[in-house]
Write an enzyme that holds these catalytic residues in place. Structure first.
Site, PDB file in Angstrom:
ATOM      1  N   SER A  49       0.799  -1.221   0.000  1.00 50.37           N
ATOM      2  CA  SER A  49       0.000   0.000   0.000  1.00 50.37           C
ATOM      3  C   SER A  49       0.832   1.272   0.000  1.00 50.37           C
ATOM      4  CB  SER A  49      -0.944   0.003   1.196  1.00 50.37           C
ATOM      5  OG  SER A  49      -0.195  -0.136   2.354  1.00 50.37           O
ATOM      6  N   ARG A  52      -8.573   8.877  -8.403  1.00 54.68           N
ATOM      7  CA  ARG A  52      -8.957   9.073  -7.006  1.00 54.68           C
ATOM      8  C   ARG A  52      -7.732   9.515  -6.180  1.00 54.68           C
ATOM      9  NH1 ARG A  52      -7.408   6.946  -1.721  1.00 54.68           N
ATOM     10  NH2 ARG A  52      -9.206   7.050  -0.363  1.00 54.68           N
ATOM     11  N   THR A 105      -0.881   2.542   4.729  1.00 52.37           N
ATOM     12  CA  THR A 105      -0.298   3.881   4.563  1.00 52.37           C
ATOM     13  C   THR A 105       0.598   4.225   5.730  1.00 52.37           C
ATOM     14  OG1 THR A 105      -2.233   4.659   3.386  1.00 52.37           O
ATOM     15  CG2 THR A 105      -0.924   6.338   4.504  1.00 52.37           C
ATOM     16  N   THR A 160       1.539   6.965   0.448  1.00 51.33           N
ATOM     17  CA  THR A 160       0.651   5.824   0.195  1.00 51.33           C
ATOM     18  C   THR A 160       0.434   5.602  -1.304  1.00 51.33           C
ATOM     19  OG1 THR A 160      -1.524   4.900   0.770  1.00 51.33           O
ATOM     20  CG2 THR A 160      -1.491   7.197   0.130  1.00 51.33           C
ATOM     21  N   THR A 172      -4.586   7.059   8.900  1.00 48.29           N
ATOM     22  CA  THR A 172      -4.611   5.949   7.955  1.00 48.29           C
ATOM     23  C   THR A 172      -6.034   5.399   7.918  1.00 48.29           C
ATOM     24  OG1 THR A 172      -3.636   3.809   7.392  1.00 48.29           O
ATOM     25  CG2 THR A 172      -3.928   4.267   9.736  1.00 48.29           C
ATOM     26  N   GLY A 173      -6.330   4.662   6.875  1.00 47.69           N
ATOM     27  CA  GLY A 173      -7.680   4.124   6.755  1.00 47.69           C
ATOM     28  C   GLY A 173      -8.417   4.765   5.600  1.00 47.69           C
TER      29      GLY A 173
HETATM   30  N1  ASP Z   1      -5.670   6.728   3.800  1.00 41.64           N
HETATM   31  C1  ASP Z   1      -5.289   6.090   2.581  1.00 41.64           C
HETATM   32  C2  ASP Z   1      -6.177   6.554   1.477  1.00 41.64           C
HETATM   33  O1  ASP Z   1      -7.369   6.666   1.674  1.00 41.64           O
HETATM   34  C3  ASP Z   1      -5.334   4.597   2.620  1.00 41.64           C
HETATM   35  C4  ASP Z   1      -4.822   3.900   3.816  1.00 41.64           C
HETATM   36  O2  ASP Z   1      -4.492   4.476   4.842  1.00 41.64           O
HETATM   37  O3  ASP Z   1      -4.761   2.690   3.749  1.00 41.64           O
HETATM   38  O4  ASP Z   1      -5.685   6.719   0.375  1.00 41.64           O
END
Ligand code: ASP
Length: 326
Positions: free
Chosen positions: A85, A215, A187, A205, A238-239
């Site tokens: 990721s 996106r 990330t 990320t 993150t997320g």
């Molecule tokens: N926050 C990141 C995103 O939405 C993804 C992740 O943290 O896994 O691109």
């Protein structure tokens, strides 16, 4: 002017001045008196980032600058083909292209960022150059790529065989469903405080696996994926980026800390706000925050269990299981 009125004016003014200087010195004290040995320190999202933390610590332990530490730290997963990721090895979008987002901030409040950048293994270093060499904060897509190439970065294929296979597999159903805490949510967000109490942060990320082409998530957006303020501290997220973008989560964490809230409480408050505002979107999606304040105190919290983070402090690099709301 009659002397009584004059007296009142001067004493009032004196009071205001004394009052305000007391106020500011109390604020300064609140942030400047760290507990023993709490810095240097570096914190990063997710357990597997112990190595990234170690690279950052290498800089910090030699008295280096927090900015150099966070850049060195997050370059580790960027170059790791097994990290699906971040950077090289990152899972592609639904068209099979690896597109990268990153941002960085220094102790002066300068910021640099790249989004939708392709073919460059170290977007964080490009983001740093955007900050240091251009009058802008953010470069995107083709413009970011051209800038990177003009700065001597080389074009590389970032799609590994493993990532290509995962994409081929995904195409069979083409079902877009980000999953909680799987490795594709990896990330790296990092905040460091150096021996001179300077604070910097970085975030990088490849974004959500199999996202729509074009996106961009929270990670390159200053205040969303990461925010650092040298007077207060820093935070990173993150997320599911869409939830963090809508709430400017990292900025909010720092602003809570500015009011004197402990980093742990601050990250909890922001996670609670996201859950309260978007109850329909949080059951299936994870968001986690980390925070480090000017005193070297830290915090970490997620919507769901399974979020962890790494902290290198007092010579020890450790994984912490973050608490969660749901
Ligand atoms: N926050 C990141 C995103 O939405 C993804 C992740 O943290 O896994 O691109």
């Amino acid at each position: 002017m009659n002397s009584r009125r004059k007296f009142l004016q001067t004493s009032l003014l004196g009071g205001v001045i004394t009052g305000s200087s007391d106020f500011w010195s109390r604020i300064a004290l609140q942030f400047d008196k760290p507990e023993k040995d709490t810095f240097p320190a570096v914190i990063a999202t997710w357990g597997p980032n112990l190595k990234a933390n170690a690279a950052a610590w290498e800089v910090l332990s030699k008295g280096g600058r927090a900015l150099d530490a966070v850049e060195a730290g997050v370059r580790v997963p960027e170059a790791d083909p097994n990290d699906s990721s971040v950077g090289y090895g990152g899972f592609p979008d639904r068209d099979g292209n690896v597109t990268l987002d990153a941002c960085i901030m220094d102790e002066f409040g300068n910021a640099g960022s790249v989004s939708f950048l392709q073919h460059i293994m170290h977007p964080i270093s490009v983001a740093r150059l955007v900050m240091e060499k251009t009058p802008h904060v953010m470069l995107s897509g083709e413009g970011a790529l051209q800038f990177a190439l003009s700065e001597g970065f080389t074009k590389e294929n970032l799609l590994t065989d493993t990532a290509r296979q995962a994409w081929e597999e995904w195409k069979k159903k083409s079902e877009y469903k980000p999953k909680i805490n799987v490795e594709r949510h990896d990330t790296i967000g990092m905040v460091a405080i150096d021996a001179q109490q300077r604070i910097a942060g970085a975030c990088t990320t490849s974004g959500l696996a199999f996202k729509m082409a074009g996106r961009v998530g929270d990670s390159p957006v200053i205040g969303a994926g990461m925010f650092a303020d040298n007077e207060v501290g820093g935070a990173a997220a993150t997320g599911l980026g869409e939830l963090v973008l809508r709430t400017l989560g990292s900025f909010l964490v720092v602003e809570e800390m500015r009011r004197g809230v402990h980093p742990q409480k601050a990250v909890e408050m922001v996670v609670k706000r996201i859950v309260r505002k978007y109850p329909g979107q949080v059951k299936e999606n994870q968001v986690g925050f980390i925070a480090l304040d000017k005193k070297g105190r830290h915090g970490g919290f997620g919507i769901h269990t399974g979020f962890n983070y790494v902290l290198y402090q007092r010579g020890e690099n450790k994984v912490y299981e973050a608490g969660s709301l749901l």
